[in-house]
Design an enzyme around this catalytic site. Structure first.
Site, PDB file in Angstrom:
ATOM      1  N   THR A 198     -17.321  27.175  27.102  1.00  0.00           N
ATOM      2  CA  THR A 198     -16.613  28.593  27.678  1.00  0.00           C
ATOM      3  C   THR A 198     -16.905  28.154  29.183  1.00  0.00           C
ATOM      4  O   THR A 198     -17.393  27.273  29.633  1.00  0.00           O
ATOM      5  CB  THR A 198     -18.081  29.131  27.502  1.00  0.00           C
ATOM      6  OG1 THR A 198     -17.843  29.333  25.875  1.00  0.00           O
ATOM      7  CG2 THR A 198     -17.546  30.450  27.993  1.00  0.00           C
ATOM      8  N   ARG A 226     -13.629  36.300  14.428  1.00  0.00           N
ATOM      9  CA  ARG A 226     -15.212  35.810  15.293  1.00  0.00           C
ATOM     10  C   ARG A 226     -15.184  36.108  16.048  1.00  0.00           C
ATOM     11  O   ARG A 226     -14.634  35.806  17.118  1.00  0.00           O
ATOM     12  CB  ARG A 226     -15.729  34.316  14.783  1.00  0.00           C
ATOM     13  CG  ARG A 226     -16.924  34.085  14.991  1.00  0.00           C
ATOM     14  CD  ARG A 226     -17.535  33.625  16.443  1.00  0.00           C
ATOM     15  NE  ARG A 226     -17.906  33.384  17.209  1.00  0.00           N
ATOM     16  CZ  ARG A 226     -18.101  32.607  18.174  1.00  0.00           C
ATOM     17  NH1 ARG A 226     -17.512  32.457  18.970  1.00  0.00           N
ATOM     18  NH2 ARG A 226     -19.717  32.454  18.611  1.00  0.00           N
ATOM     19  N   ILE A 227     -15.878  36.672  16.602  1.00  0.00           N
ATOM     20  CA  ILE A 227     -16.460  37.174  18.285  1.00  0.00           C
ATOM     21  C   ILE A 227     -17.836  36.418  19.125  1.00  0.00           C
ATOM     22  O   ILE A 227     -19.307  36.971  17.963  1.00  0.00           O
ATOM     23  CB  ILE A 227     -16.569  39.296  18.220  1.00  0.00           C
ATOM     24  CG1 ILE A 227     -15.088  39.509  18.210  1.00  0.00           C
ATOM     25  CG2 ILE A 227     -16.176  39.268  19.761  1.00  0.00           C
ATOM     26  CD1 ILE A 227     -14.493  40.635  18.391  1.00  0.00           C
ATOM     27  N   GLY A 228     -17.417  35.840  19.546  1.00  0.00           N
ATOM     28  CA  GLY A 228     -18.963  35.632  19.722  1.00  0.00           C
ATOM     29  C   GLY A 228     -20.009  36.659  21.532  1.00  0.00           C
ATOM     30  O   GLY A 228     -19.591  36.955  21.797  1.00  0.00           O
ATOM     31  N   ASP A 229     -20.371  35.906  22.384  1.00  0.00           N
ATOM     32  CA  ASP A 229     -20.551  36.045  22.885  1.00  0.00           C
ATOM     33  C   ASP A 229     -20.165  36.619  24.600  1.00  0.00           C
ATOM     34  O   ASP A 229     -20.350  37.333  25.657  1.00  0.00           O
ATOM     35  CB  ASP A 229     -22.384  35.312  23.931  1.00  0.00           C
ATOM     36  CG  ASP A 229     -21.357  34.395  24.383  1.00  0.00           C
ATOM     37  OD1 ASP A 229     -21.945  33.977  25.458  1.00  0.00           O
ATOM     38  OD2 ASP A 229     -21.027  33.260  23.845  1.00  0.00           O
ATOM     39  N   GLY A 249     -22.952  28.985  25.551  1.00  0.00           N
ATOM     40  CA  GLY A 249     -23.650  28.203  24.704  1.00  0.00           C
ATOM     41  C   GLY A 249     -23.701  28.523  24.028  1.00  0.00           C
ATOM     42  O   GLY A 249     -22.662  29.174  23.578  1.00  0.00           O
ATOM     43  N   GLY A 251     -23.295  30.601  21.189  1.00  0.00           N
ATOM     44  CA  GLY A 251     -23.187  32.291  21.497  1.00  0.00           C
ATOM     45  C   GLY A 251     -24.299  33.104  20.562  1.00  0.00           C
ATOM     46  O   GLY A 251     -24.757  34.491  20.928  1.00  0.00           O
TER      47      GLY A 251
END
Lengths: 328, 321
Positions: A198, A226-229, A249, A251
């Protein structure tokens, strides 16, 4: 005031065996992005403009996992997400599920400034992009050979992976093998299969205004949708009067730890300074997770923190300090 | 210590003139859901199970803006989102952009328990729902006549409405019965704590009336609309964009943790000092069995109960004691 400061990152968690030429490539890109940011700071652009233009540069370059060069979903496509936050007034914008927009961070900014909302995703985000006339391309544009290779490895290992720049020899990926030659592990997997990249940038300008921006393709072999941070305000990105923070890192660990907001919260509610806040958060708020972050304060301080093996990062301050690094 | 539970059906500009035929069914629903939750806690169900079953019930009730009865996007469709979090482990699950799943909160729980991810959205979330075999229906199931009316009103006024906003007064337009002060529905949520200090929170919504397709609000954003840790569990409601920039749910917990405020003080601080008036409400419980329901809007549909017998069901601010 303490003057301006800027930091950039290209991901936390690096294979200790990363070949020297790859390390050089990464450092070169980080330096280049810092220089762009510094030039903009010297031209008195506001922090919010600078984090956007630096992250655009990182998205456009295929080296890290954002924009072109994003990790691939399980279907072999790219789904990008990004968020941006302006510390002044805490305005924010985020996008997820972006598939044709060349620079997701700029779309996130438009969400912040041109829509009544804070977060748009998937077909709604794409439609908004068209309305706004941002530059769009075919999804194939974002796909690089390296990432196609990574996806193949991940499927063979039958696991969710973070991006990893160097394809690993097949024998380390035998299905079901949790054991590894390397003693280093992350997220339960051998670190050689794990190098999330990222990207992000945080800036405090000469007026003491903070801003933060983060952008990513997400996990290799992730489920569609999928959604991460990275697009989650308070998790991957946060900025307020006191500071600007961008994380990278695992998520899930960053979301559970509301990491970016945490740095600001301990400054605000416990009176910690930036370095103390970052150290505290990395040490106490990650539980079993692995992550890193960069942060600036309104006083012109800049720092990074990570509990991973390395983080691609660079930072610079107005008084001439500049540092680009990978390892601890 | 002891168990405690609180639930909400949304905060907003609920007028005191709300007619009885609008108010009574909603109060009854709050009472019903509170009873279900209390029975479950008395039966020693884990708070995670309790908040899920209460929110499922609220999703099924068409008077509230979640599941069936969700407000409509600008395209006249329903896009639902939900989120669940366990305090002790901080495990969480969230979903957005659901169109056919009868109980979004249960899908959020499955994301938490059956995947290595936290958050799934749109097509990916729908595909996961099918893999998991959860109950799905035709999207028209969720759409109610009231919400079609609300969308029309909002389009006429050309704005996105927090669902409690009063209808726009047109000069001499006679308001229809349904439109008469009736945008009073909202996000739903439930928080619970048991005798062992296990905490959980769950929130579910259809979002804002006339929202852009693809708009995500605060509900599925961990730390904004939903948050739980070892100290407390929080579920927020109101204008999503304000809740996000205020990281409302996390801030309640952070104030307790870092400034040593009590649950009530922390909640009051967040709605009175940290967020703009008219935008935010929340319910919260602490590990020691306290409960609070705070809002800076005209009203919030809410209910709570504690083991020592305290019960409250309300819409507007309680008289100050």
């Amino acid at each position: 005031m303490g003057g301006w400061a800027i930091a950039v990152h290209g991901g936390a968690g690096v294979d200790p065996n990363l070949p020297a030429h790859r390390q050089e490539e990464a450092k070169k890109l980080l330096t280049h992005c810092l220089e762009i940011g510094i030039s903009a700071l010297r031209s008195n652009l506001p922090a919010i403009d600078i984090v956007e233009l630096v992250v655009r540069e990182l998205e456009t370059d295929p080296l890290f996992n954002s924009g072109r060069g994003s990790a691939l979903t399980a279907k072999g496509t790219v789904e990008m997400e990004a968020s941006i936050m302006d510390g002044t007034k805490r305005r924010c914008g985020a996008v997820s599920g972006v598939t044709t927009v060349k620079n997701p961070i700029s779309l996130a900014r438009l969400v912040m400034e041109k829509s009544p909302h804070s977060y748009l995703a998937f077909s709604g985000a794409e439609e908004f992009a068209r309305e706004q006339g941002v530059e769009t391309v075919e999804n194939e544009y974002f796909i690089t050979e390296e990432n196609v290779g990574m996806l193949k490895l991940a499927k063979e290992a039958n696991s969710i992976l973070f991006d990893y720049r160097i394809p690993n020899p097949i024998e380390s990926c035998s299905a079901g093998a949790a054991a590894t030659d390397s003693p280093l592990q992350m997220n339960g997997l051998p670190i050689s299969l794990y190098a999330p990249e990222t990207v992000g940038c945080v800036v405090v300008d000469s007026e003491g205004r903070c801003a933060a921006a983060t952008s990513t393709g997400g996990l290799v072999n992730k489920m569609t949708g999928r959604i991460g941070d990275s697009p989650i305000i308070g998790a991957g990105t946060y900025a307020c009067d006191l500071c600007g923070v961008s994380c990278t890192g695992e998520g899930e660990a960053i979301i559970r730890g509301t990491l970016a907001r945490e740095v600001a919260a301990v400054m605000e509610y416990k009176g910690l300074n930036l370095q103390q806040a970052v150290d505290f958060v990395i040490k106490e708020k990650l539980d079993q997770g692995f992550a890193g972050l960069i942060a600036v304060s309104k006083n012109g301080e800049v720092t990074c923190g990570f509990n991973t093996n390395g983080m691609f990062r660079g930072c610079a301050t107005e008084n001439g300090f500049m540092d680009v690094g990978i390892w601890n | 210590m002891g168990w405690a539970i609180a639930l909400h059906g949304g905060a907003g500009d609920i007028p005191r003139s709300l007619p009885p035929e609008r108010r009574i069914p909603r109060e009854a629903a709050l009472r019903h859901c509170l009873d279900i939750g209390v029975v479950a806690l008395k039966a020693n169900k884990h708070p995670l199970d309790v908040v899920e079953l209460v929110v499922r019930e609220l999703e099924n009730i068409p008077n509230y803006n979640a599941g069936r009865g969700s407000v409509l996007t600008t395209a006249g469709t329903v896009e639902m989102e939900a989120c669940i979090m366990d305090g002790k482990t901080k495990k969480c699950g969230a979903v957005s952009g659901l169109t056919t799943v009868v109980n979004p909160i249960s899908l959020a729980r499955l994301v938490m328990e059956k995947t290595s991810h936290i958050y799934l959205a749109f097509d990916g979330a729908e595909a996961f729902a099918r893999e998991q075999g959860v109950e799905t229906v035709d999207p028209s199931h969720f759409i109610t006549q009231e919400n079609i009316e609300r969308l029309n009103q909002a389009k006429e006024a050309n704005r996105v409405q927090i669902d409690y906003t009063q209808p726009i007064q047109k000069e001499v337009k006679a308001e229809t019965h349904i439109a008469d002060g009736d945008s009073q529905i909202g996000t739903v949520g439930c928080v619970a704590v048991d005798n062992h200090g296990n905490l959980a929170t769950a929130t579910s919504t259809g979002g804002l009336v006339n929202k852009m397709v693809g708009r995500i609000g605060d509900t599925p954003i961990i730390g904004s609309g939903t948050y739980a840790n070892r100290l407390c569990a929080v579920s927020a409601t109101g204008k999503g964009e304000e809740i996000i920039r205020g990281t409302v749910a996390r801030d309640v917990a952070a104030l307790m943790e870092f400034k040593g405020l009590s649950l009530k003080e922390a909640a009051a601080y967040v709605v009175e000092e940290s967020t703009p008036k008219g935008n935010v409400g929340l319910v919260a419980v602490s590990a020691t069995g306290e409960v609070t329901m705070a809002f800076n809007t005209t009203g919030m549909f809410r209910a709570c109960a504690t083991e020592d017998g305290y019960t409250e069901i309300g819409i507007w601010p309680s008289p100050q004691t």
